[in-house]
Design an enzyme around this catalytic site. Structure first.
Site, mmCIF file in Angstrom:
data_model
loop_
_atom_site.group_PDB
_atom_site.id
_atom_site.type_symbol
_atom_site.label_atom_id
_atom_site.label_comp_id
_atom_site.label_asym_id
_atom_site.label_seq_id
_atom_site.Cartn_x
_atom_site.Cartn_y
_atom_site.Cartn_z
ATOM 1 N N ASN A 213 0.858 -1.185 0.000
ATOM 2 C CA ASN A 213 0.000 0.000 0.000
ATOM 3 C C ASN A 213 0.889 1.228 0.000
ATOM 4 O OD1 ASN A 213 -1.783 2.074 0.574
ATOM 5 N ND2 ASN A 213 -3.132 0.715 1.743
ATOM 6 N N ASP A 214 1.116 1.759 -1.182
ATOM 7 C CA ASP A 214 2.003 2.912 -1.348
ATOM 8 C C ASP A 214 1.564 4.106 -0.519
ATOM 9 O OD1 ASP A 214 4.114 2.342 -3.084
ATOM 10 O OD2 ASP A 214 2.803 2.437 -4.838
ATOM 11 N N CYS A 215 0.351 4.061 -0.050
ATOM 12 C CA CYS A 215 -0.215 5.230 0.615
ATOM 13 C C CYS A 215 -0.226 5.098 2.126
ATOM 14 C CB CYS A 215 -1.616 5.484 0.083
ATOM 15 S SG CYS A 215 -1.569 5.810 -1.673
#
Ligand code: BGC
Ligand code: NOJ
Length: 813
Positions: free
Chosen positions: A485-487
């Site tokens: 999850n890049d975020c």
């Protein structure tokens, strides 16, 4: 409402209304020359690298967003009316509009006042060019005198620079016109040895300066020259070089005329750039025969036939016949095709990825392998070696690299702590498919540094140890800049607009931990152990197994929340994805991946976790990332809470991770649940709700707005997403259960109760398997018969007697 229909026999999606909710695209090209083409002929082309070698121009964030295209106009010389058979850009009142998006080609056409016209666009195999084949038929009962115009706007190569550096670019543009072919040669005089060209099978007049073609203050919807019926033979000196051709068409009633246009890219050896040598004239000796071959309609047709066969053969590697039409067409045609698009593009160029931002992602491309390795094994091998060469000596990896240079992207760097494990996952998928163990001995550089070569196998070892050397306070893996999850940016703490959530790190990063990476580590560790075993490295295999086992223990102790797996610990050691949290109480990634990895299968945790997905995250449009959505910005969580609730990582339906839950369900033996989740996000099964879904019904989108979003059910970011590979992998290898393994093809379906069975054809390591599955009882236990002989277990042994065709029957009971 639908905007078209699937023509499965021809492997096409046929769009019958041009104003689709969004431009619905296709890709041209499958090797080095690529194009994006929308259903109204919008889009652009490039050679290998969408940023560094852009051939035709695109205007970013335009309205509509596919503007800039391969536009063709027809003009009736008797009435002076003109129109575009692709509807755009003139938006005339055409009838019988159809756009057929097929495998590597798109045909767009319509009729206008008795004149029918179609253009077939495709890129021949092994060539750096695209062909536009226009055919025009006169259905009137009188002779028609028409003109045709074909146009393309050139990009001055570096798409980023082209879109921004006008003070320079308005003065550099250069072309040549010879024998009716337009050559675009901007910067050829100095450091480039490549040019583009646009040829025509029946050239009459041309234009190469945009303003001459369009006229002042005009757009592509009503070019002055088309209106007037004559191109001006303009030569571009700076400004905006284009290629435009005019063809003159005389047709008797029911007569058809064919024209070919070729847009291409060509390189000359540096020492042979000019002809005559010493001049500034482009050497066209090697490009002319190529042009001659394809400007001839017979040459173009033969190239099209070769392309058709290429796809027939590629898709023929795996074909299924199940009771569900949506499954069949996705597995047999579109999902496989989309996997090839993600192989070629990674996340670089679509209408949601600008082609000037991201190159090839380390995490992304390794996962994409799961979906394409069987179709292009030798190119998968090359891809693995390229990816591994961007690994850093620490075992970490550059998050992205540019396809043209194959070098890691310094702007983004590394520090995404899940990255290294995806290399193990990718290599393992390659080994299972091909049995090509030699890849492990290939010398591969670290950080592209000459002299740093080590066998690929050592890269895998370093990947594994990377995590062991980066454990946090609970013994779980440190998250770094982000995991899958890049975020979820737990070390970012950004309060300054414009900072990148992915690269800004304001915390030391010694506290925040990821349960997701822990699950991935367990999974990758066991895959690596199986590889080490086969290499005879028993002690090493034992080490991987014991470390994976230890991590499983840590997950049980510190990564379990009672009814589901936690997601992470933040920089203050506070839980994320726990009942204790006000928002973000339960997440999909850690639960899906742990279940997929088999964690908690025996003690009931996996079952509870999957039930939690069903009870808290599943919606009719798919499974959302987390609940409750973050209603405000949390400094300590980063980008995830920057999205309004229901979008993207903040409780959107991320179609990439839904398959982890599907696979988790198959591991629990719940075929109905797995297939139900599969169907909820299957784009073909959503075709009827195209007005809501909005993206193409033939490919997956990265996300569908979640239940917290006002536009719940609306898809976004189609085409370039790990969704393609993971859904393909989930349906083919886990639900249908035709699974590659190091020992051979495993057959372990976990299909819906009411399915009587299915059949499949799979080419695997040079053998053609015909597989028939019959349900005789309600469970998932399988009895296999191979060429009439019963076999114990679920793996079909690889024939040792040279048999090339094998019949497998599997009885489920
Ligand atoms: C997107 C992510 C993406 C990341 C990296 C974010 O803005 O929401 O999906 O992975 O950027 O480019
Ligand atoms: C898209 C990115 O390409 C991928 O690497 C990432 O895992 C997902 N977004 C989730 O953030």
């Amino acid at each position: 409402m639908k905007y078209g229909y699937f023509d499965d026999r021809n492997r096409e999606y046929v769009i019958t209304q041009p104003d689709t909710p969004l431009p619905w695209i296709n890709y041209l090209g499958c090797q080095a020359y690529f194009g994006i083409i929308s259903n109204t002929a919008g889009g652009y082309s490039f050679y290998r690298d969408a940023r560094l070698r852009r051939i035709s121009r695109y205007r970013y964030n335009n309205a509509p967003f596919d503007l800039g295209g391969r536009y063709i106009y027809l003009r009736d010389d008797e009435t002076n009316e003109f129109w575009s058979p692709s509807w755009q850009p003139t938006q005339s009142d055409i009838v019988e509009y159809t756009c057929r998006h097929g495998m590597g080609y798109t045909t767009i056409g319509s009729s206008y006042k008795g004149i029918e016209a179609h253009t077939r666009y495709f890129v021949p195999l092994d060539e750096n060019l695209e062909i536009w084949q226009l055919s025009v038929t006169n259905h009137r009962n009188t002779r028609a005198t028409l003109k045709g115009f074909a146009s393309i706007e050139f990009c001055l190569w570096d798409a980023q620079d082209d879109a921004t550096n006008f003070q320079r670019n308005f003065s550099t543009g250069q072309v040549e016109v010879e024998d009716g072919v337009v050559y675009h040669k901007t910067e050829y005089r100095e450091r480039r040895n490549h040019f583009a060209y646009f040829g025509c099978s029946a050239p009459s007049r041309f234009d190469t300066q945009r303003e001459a073609f369009l006229g002042r203050y005009r757009g592509w919807d009503k070019p002055k020259t088309v209106e007037a019926g004559e191109l001006t033979n303009s030569i571009a000196y700076g400004w905006s070089p284009i290629g435009a051709h005019q063809v003159n068409i005389e047709l008797d009633p029911e007569e058809t005329a064919q024209f070919v246009f070729v847009l291409g890219y060509h390189e000359n050896p540096v020492e042979k750039k000019f002809d005559p040598p010493g001049s500034q004239i482009v050497n066209k000796r090697t490009v002319k025969p190529v042009l001659a071959k394809y400007l001839n309609p017979a040459g173009a047709d033969a190239a099209f036939e070769k392309l058709r066969q290429y796809w027939e053969n590629t898709l023929g590697i795996f074909q299924v016949n199940t009771p569900d039409a949506h499954t069949n067409r996705m597995v047999n045609i579109w999902n496989a095709y989309q996997c090839m698009a993600t192989f070629n593009m990674s996340r670089s160029a679509s209408f949601y990825e600008s082609g000037i931002g991201r190159g090839l992602g380390f995490r992304d491309s390794n996962q994409d392998l799961l979906g394409f390795v069987h179709m292009v094994p030798s190119r998968a091998r090359e891809r693995i070696l390229d990816l591994a060469a961007t690994q850093l000596p620490t075992g970490g990896a550059y998050h992205q690299y540019q396809p043209l240079t194959k070098r890691g992207n310094n702007d983004i760097g590394g520090g995404f702590n899940d990255d290294p494990h995806w290399l193990i996952v990718g290599v393992s998928a390659y080994l299972k498919e091909t049995g090509d163990w030699s890849i492990l001995d290939e010398p591969v550089q670290y950080d592209n540094e000459p002299g740093s070569e080590k066998p690929l196998y050592e890269h895998l070892q370093r990947s594994f140890h990377y995590t062991l050397e980066r454990l946090g306070p609970h013994g779980l893996p440190l998250i770094g800049r982000a995991d899958w999850n890049d975020c979820l940016n737990l070390n970012c703490f950004s309060d300054t607009p414009g900072q990148s959530f992915q690269t800004t790190t304001n915390k030391e990063g010694k506290v925040a931990e990821s349960v997701f990476i822990a699950g991935l580590f367990v999974y990758a560790g066991r895959e690596l152990a199986a590889i080490a075993d086969r290499r005879g490295l028993k002690d090493e295999a034992a080490l991987y197994r014991s470390e994976a086992g230890k991590m499983e223990g840590v997950i049980n102790e510190h990564g379990w929340d009672g009814d589901w797996f936690l997601r992470a610990y933040d920089d203050f050691g506070a839980k994320i994805g726990s009942k204790e949290c006000e928002e973000g109480r339960v997440f999909i990634e850690s639960n899906g991946f742990c279940a997929l990895a088999g964690i908690g299968l025996e003690d009931g945790k996996a079952l509870k976790a999957m039930n939690a997905m069903r009870d808290h995250l599943a919606t009719p449009h798919g499974i959302v990332v987390q609940q409750p959505a973050y209603s405000r910005y949390y400094l300590q969580l980063g980008e995830i809470s920057s999205y309004p609730p229901g979008y993207k990582e903040n409780a959107g339906i991320f179609c990439h991770v839904n398959p982890w839950v599907m696979i988790g369900e198959t591991r629990l033996g719940r075929g109905d649940a797995a297939f139900d989740y599969y169907t909820r996000i299957n784009p073909s099964a959503r075709e009827e709700i195209s007005d809501l879904h909005r993206c193409e019904p033939y490919v997956y989108a990265q996300m569908i707005a979640g239940k917290d979003a006002p536009t719940f059910g609306e898809a976004k970011n189609s085409w370039l997403t790990g969704t393609a590979a993971w859904n393909y992998y989930a349906i083919s290898q886990w639900i249908l259960g035709i699974r590659t393994s190091l020992d051979g093809l495993e057959i372990a379906p976990v299909i819906p109760q009411k399915w009587p069975g299915f059949t499949a054809k799979r080419r695997f390591r040079g053998v053609a398997y015909s597989i028939t599955i019959q349900r005789k009882g309600p469970g998932n236990s399988i009895s296999l018969t191979v060429d009439g002989e019963p076999v114990t277990g679920s793996v079909v042994p690889i024939p040792t007697d040279g048999r090339k065709d094998v019949k497998v029957t599997g009885i489920l009971s």
